[in-house]
Scaffold this motif. Sequence first.
Motif, PDB file in Angstrom:
ATOM      1  N   MET A 259      18.688  42.453  40.780  1.00  0.00           N
ATOM      2  CA  MET A 259      18.672  41.768  39.730  1.00  0.00           C
ATOM      3  C   MET A 259      16.762  40.802  39.591  1.00  0.00           C
TER       4      MET A 259
ATOM      5  N   GLU B 141      18.150  35.063  34.496  1.00  0.00           N
ATOM      6  CA  GLU B 141      17.495  36.073  35.864  1.00  0.00           C
ATOM      7  C   GLU B 141      18.567  37.471  35.057  1.00  0.00           C
ATOM      8  N   SER B 142      18.435  38.593  34.893  1.00  0.00           N
ATOM      9  CA  SER B 142      19.743  39.800  34.892  1.00  0.00           C
ATOM     10  C   SER B 142      19.219  40.718  35.197  1.00  0.00           C
ATOM     11  N   ASP B 143      20.329  41.614  35.611  1.00  0.00           N
ATOM     12  CA  ASP B 143      20.311  43.441  36.290  1.00  0.00           C
ATOM     13  C   ASP B 143      19.676  44.042  35.125  1.00  0.00           C
TER      14      ASP B 143
END
Length: 93
Positions: free
Chosen positions: A1, A13-15
Amino acid sequence: MATASWNGTVIAESDDIVTVEGNAYFPREAVREDVLRPSGTHTFCPWKGTASYYSLEVDGQTNPDAVWFYPEPSDAAREITGRVAFWRGVEVR
């Protein structure tokens, strides 16, 4: 992440990250709406197109034009459509 933080506050936030020219582009929906402020700034990249900006506001402090995006990127940069990137002290991990 992956996360983007400024002044100790996580703002995105992000993957699902796309990296272009060393910059991490987050999906627009991964960014907190409450910290973004519209900006009238625009710049031009010969291969990506015209960039627009947001300023960040966190705990009463403003970071002008710290977020950029390409509303209509060129075909060569279509992978960053709907994505934003950060600079000016925003830490991406």
